[in-house]
Scaffold this motif. Structure first.
Motif, PDB file in Angstrom:
ATOM      1  N   LEU A   1       0.834  -1.199   0.000  1.00 33.44           N
ATOM      2  CA  LEU A   1       0.000   0.000   0.000  1.00 33.44           C
ATOM      3  C   LEU A   1       0.871   1.253   0.000  1.00 33.44           C
ATOM      4  O   LEU A   1       0.650   2.183  -0.787  1.00 33.44           O
ATOM      5  CB  LEU A   1      -0.927   0.000   1.211  1.00 33.44           C
ATOM      6  CG  LEU A   1      -1.947  -1.129   1.311  1.00 33.44           C
ATOM      7  CD1 LEU A   1      -2.696  -1.021   2.641  1.00 33.44           C
ATOM      8  CD2 LEU A   1      -2.925  -1.091   0.144  1.00 33.44           C
ATOM      9  N   ASP A   2       1.856   1.279   0.861  1.00 29.77           N
ATOM     10  CA  ASP A   2       2.730   2.448   0.942  1.00 29.77           C
ATOM     11  C   ASP A   2       3.600   2.584  -0.297  1.00 29.77           C
ATOM     12  O   ASP A   2       3.802   3.693  -0.818  1.00 29.77           O
ATOM     13  CB  ASP A   2       3.612   2.349   2.186  1.00 29.77           C
ATOM     14  CG  ASP A   2       2.811   2.440   3.480  1.00 29.77           C
ATOM     15  OD1 ASP A   2       1.747   3.084   3.467  1.00 29.77           O
ATOM     16  OD2 ASP A   2       3.239   1.842   4.484  1.00 29.77           O
TER      17      ASP A   2
ATOM     18  N   PHE B   1      -7.740  -3.591  -2.362  1.00 24.78           N
ATOM     19  CA  PHE B   1      -6.400  -3.012  -2.425  1.00 24.78           C
ATOM     20  C   PHE B   1      -6.466  -1.622  -3.055  1.00 24.78           C
ATOM     21  O   PHE B   1      -5.863  -0.667  -2.549  1.00 24.78           O
ATOM     22  CB  PHE B   1      -5.477  -3.925  -3.236  1.00 24.78           C
ATOM     23  CG  PHE B   1      -4.054  -3.453  -3.295  1.00 24.78           C
ATOM     24  CD1 PHE B   1      -3.142  -3.823  -2.312  1.00 24.78           C
ATOM     25  CD2 PHE B   1      -3.613  -2.624  -4.324  1.00 24.78           C
ATOM     26  CE1 PHE B   1      -1.827  -3.370  -2.353  1.00 24.78           C
ATOM     27  CE2 PHE B   1      -2.309  -2.173  -4.376  1.00 24.78           C
ATOM     28  CZ  PHE B   1      -1.408  -2.554  -3.391  1.00 24.78           C
ATOM     29  N   HIS B   2      -7.198  -1.507  -4.147  1.00 21.08           N
ATOM     30  CA  HIS B   2      -7.343  -0.209  -4.804  1.00 21.08           C
ATOM     31  C   HIS B   2      -7.971   0.811  -3.859  1.00 21.08           C
ATOM     32  O   HIS B   2      -7.522   1.962  -3.762  1.00 21.08           O
ATOM     33  CB  HIS B   2      -8.196  -0.368  -6.064  1.00 21.08           C
ATOM     34  CG  HIS B   2      -8.229   0.825  -6.948  1.00 21.08           C
ATOM     35  ND1 HIS B   2      -9.011   1.930  -6.684  1.00 21.08           N
ATOM     36  CD2 HIS B   2      -7.575   1.107  -8.110  1.00 21.08           C
ATOM     37  CE1 HIS B   2      -8.844   2.835  -7.631  1.00 21.08           C
ATOM     38  NE2 HIS B   2      -7.987   2.361  -8.515  1.00 21.08           N
ATOM     39  N   ASP B   3      -9.007   0.396  -3.133  1.00 24.32           N
ATOM     40  CA  ASP B   3      -9.682   1.301  -2.196  1.00 24.32           C
ATOM     41  C   ASP B   3      -8.719   1.783  -1.112  1.00 24.32           C
ATOM     42  O   ASP B   3      -8.733   2.971  -0.743  1.00 24.32           O
ATOM     43  CB  ASP B   3     -10.871   0.598  -1.539  1.00 24.32           C
ATOM     44  CG  ASP B   3     -12.043   0.394  -2.487  1.00 24.32           C
ATOM     45  OD1 ASP B   3     -12.056   1.032  -3.555  1.00 24.32           O
ATOM     46  OD2 ASP B   3     -12.930  -0.420  -2.158  1.00 24.32           O
ATOM     47  N   GLU B   4      -7.898   0.873  -0.607  1.00 26.78           N
ATOM     48  CA  GLU B   4      -6.989   1.256   0.482  1.00 26.78           C
ATOM     49  C   GLU B   4      -5.885   2.182  -0.017  1.00 26.78           C
ATOM     50  O   GLU B   4      -5.442   3.079   0.710  1.00 26.78           O
ATOM     51  CB  GLU B   4      -6.422   0.006   1.148  1.00 26.78           C
ATOM     52  CG  GLU B   4      -7.486  -0.811   1.884  1.00 26.78           C
ATOM     53  CD  GLU B   4      -6.908  -1.869   2.810  1.00 26.78           C
ATOM     54  OE1 GLU B   4      -5.680  -1.891   3.006  1.00 26.78           O
ATOM     55  OE2 GLU B   4      -7.708  -2.663   3.344  1.00 26.78           O
TER      56      GLU B   4
ATOM     57  N   ARG C   1      -4.906   6.813   0.626  1.00 25.37           N
ATOM     58  CA  ARG C   1      -3.585   7.428   0.781  1.00 25.37           C
ATOM     59  C   ARG C   1      -3.290   8.424  -0.336  1.00 25.37           C
ATOM     60  O   ARG C   1      -2.434   9.297  -0.174  1.00 25.37           O
ATOM     61  CB  ARG C   1      -2.492   6.356   0.801  1.00 25.37           C
ATOM     62  CG  ARG C   1      -2.518   5.445   2.028  1.00 25.37           C
ATOM     63  CD  ARG C   1      -1.680   4.193   1.786  1.00 25.37           C
ATOM     64  NE  ARG C   1      -1.391   3.474   3.010  1.00 25.37           N
ATOM     65  CZ  ARG C   1      -2.233   2.685   3.639  1.00 25.37           C
ATOM     66  NH1 ARG C   1      -3.462   2.523   3.155  1.00 25.37           N
ATOM     67  NH2 ARG C   1      -1.888   2.056   4.740  1.00 25.37           N
ATOM     68  N   VAL C   2      -3.972   8.260  -1.466  1.00 21.21           N
ATOM     69  CA  VAL C   2      -3.694   9.098  -2.637  1.00 21.21           C
ATOM     70  C   VAL C   2      -5.013   9.692  -3.135  1.00 21.21           C
ATOM     71  O   VAL C   2      -5.673   9.121  -4.007  1.00 21.21           O
ATOM     72  CB  VAL C   2      -3.021   8.278  -3.756  1.00 21.21           C
ATOM     73  CG1 VAL C   2      -2.616   9.197  -4.911  1.00 21.21           C
ATOM     74  CG2 VAL C   2      -1.814   7.521  -3.233  1.00 21.21           C
ATOM     75  N   PRO C   3      -5.439  10.813  -2.598  1.00 25.01           N
ATOM     76  CA  PRO C   3      -6.662  11.461  -3.088  1.00 25.01           C
ATOM     77  C   PRO C   3      -6.550  11.774  -4.576  1.00 25.01           C
ATOM     78  O   PRO C   3      -5.492  12.140  -5.078  1.00 25.01           O
ATOM     79  CB  PRO C   3      -6.743  12.743  -2.252  1.00 25.01           C
ATOM     80  CG  PRO C   3      -5.940  12.445  -1.025  1.00 25.01           C
ATOM     81  CD  PRO C   3      -4.826  11.545  -1.471  1.00 25.01           C
ATOM     82  N   GLY C   4      -7.654  11.611  -5.276  1.00 25.36           N
ATOM     83  CA  GLY C   4      -7.660  11.878  -6.708  1.00 25.36           C
ATOM     84  C   GLY C   4      -7.354  10.684  -7.565  1.00 25.36           C
ATOM     85  O   GLY C   4      -7.305  10.805  -8.802  1.00 25.36           O
ATOM     86  N   LEU C   5      -7.157   9.525  -6.950  1.00 22.51           N
ATOM     87  CA  LEU C   5      -6.907   8.319  -7.722  1.00 22.51           C
ATOM     88  C   LEU C   5      -8.143   7.964  -8.550  1.00 22.51           C
ATOM     89  O   LEU C   5      -9.268   7.984  -8.048  1.00 22.51           O
ATOM     90  CB  LEU C   5      -6.565   7.159  -6.779  1.00 22.51           C
ATOM     91  CG  LEU C   5      -6.075   5.858  -7.411  1.00 22.51           C
ATOM     92  CD1 LEU C   5      -4.756   6.064  -8.146  1.00 22.51           C
ATOM     93  CD2 LEU C   5      -5.919   4.786  -6.348  1.00 22.51           C
ATOM     94  N   ALA C   6      -7.943   7.665  -9.814  1.00 15.82           N
ATOM     95  CA  ALA C   6      -9.071   7.331 -10.691  1.00 15.82           C
ATOM     96  C   ALA C   6      -9.788   6.097 -10.168  1.00 15.82           C
ATOM     97  O   ALA C   6      -9.156   5.128  -9.746  1.00 15.82           O
ATOM     98  CB  ALA C   6      -8.571   7.090 -12.109  1.00 15.82           C
TER      99      ALA C   6
END
Length: 283
Positions: free
Chosen positions: A225-226, A257-260, A264-269
């Motif tokens: 994730l990180d 995994f994508h949700d998590e 951490r990364v706002p704006g992820l498609a």
């Protein structure tokens, strides 16, 4: 910013009627899978090069930004070990041409016996690949992970070809003894690979093997994730494949995994919306 996630296959008996509508004709299965994930490992091409018409059907069922990581045929990588492969590669590249931009990378999975002494062969092979195709290499010889000189040699070869190194993270799986029939089977078949987390290109690819217990799978992917969030912040566009021994919940885990990562990364498609298993009604 885009993070693509996927599984080792696009159809699985345990998904039928639960995650994907059932019954589904063969020409609809990939389209329904693509409602859950936006990438898939092309493992079937390892065993036989598909007909061009078959591949055209795959393209028709997916959007142009869907990612196939297509594995080279075993005759190329394992039987001939990247030598004298002009004809099988010509046939293979012609077959996958209908994928167009969906062919995200040519996946060169090499046998465990392919070691540091074979790197010049790999270098010659990568130089001959068409520039239109990206390539990504998965190695399993331990020296590439434990011997710094061999690591540098491989990284330099891949960098010269703008090729990625695909890590297969099995550390979470092998951390504890198996507890199910599927895990016991995987215990004897999956490689015990040292952990590698570095990316060489702007499009890293990760294969992660968890456990049949979804909670154990989630516990084991914390580091990714990180790492994935960091890649996205650097402007990279990663693809992460989630495996479990039985793969029963792989699509839902890939979406989790994508949700998590998105927290951490706002704006992820966002990912696509799954096609309902049952027809939607007003009443």
């Amino acid at each position: 910013m885009h993070l693509h996630v996927g599984c080792a296959m696009w159809t699985h008996r345990s998904w039928q009627g639960r995650l994907l509508a059932h019954p589904l004709p063969a020409h609809e299965r990939l389209r329904h899978y693509a409602g859950w994930c936006d990438a898939v490992e092309g493992n079937t091409t390892f065993y036989a090069t598909p007909a061009r018409d078959t591949v055209a059907g795959w393209a028709q069922q997916t959007d142009p930004d869907f990612r196939f990581v297509v594995k080279l045929p075993k005759v190329v990588t394992h039987e001939r070990r990247l030598t004298e492969v002009t004809e099988p590669m010509r046939v293979f590249l012609d077959a996958i041409e209908p994928l167009g931009p969906r062919a995200h990378a040519l996946w060169v999975q090499l046998p465990g016996s392919f070691g540091p002494d074979d790197v010049p062969t790999l270098a010659r092979f990568l130089r001959r690949l068409p520039a239109a195709h990206r390539s990504a290499v998965e190695v399993r010889h331990p020296a590439f992970f434990t011997d710094p000189r061999s690591t540098r040699q491989l990284e330099s070869t891949l960098a010269d070809a703008d090729a990625e190194w695909i890590p297969f993270d099995t550390t979470a799986f092998f951390a504890n003894p198996p507890t199910s029939d599927a895990e016991r089977d995987a215990w004897t078949k999956k490689p015990r690979m040292p952990l590698r987390t570095a990316a060489l290109t702007d499009r890293p690819i990760v294969r992660y093997l968890g456990r049949d217990d979804p909670d154990r799978t989630v516990e084991g992917w914390g580091r990714w994730l990180d790492i994935t969030a960091g890649w996205l912040r650097e402007g990279r566009s990663p693809t992460v494949f989630i495996h479990t021994p039985d793969n029963a919940d792989a699509p839902t885990l890939a979406r989790r995994f994508h949700d998590e990562v998105s927290t951490r990364v706002p704006g992820l498609a966002p990912l696509p919306e799954p096609i309902p298993v049952e027809p939607t009604t007003l009443f």
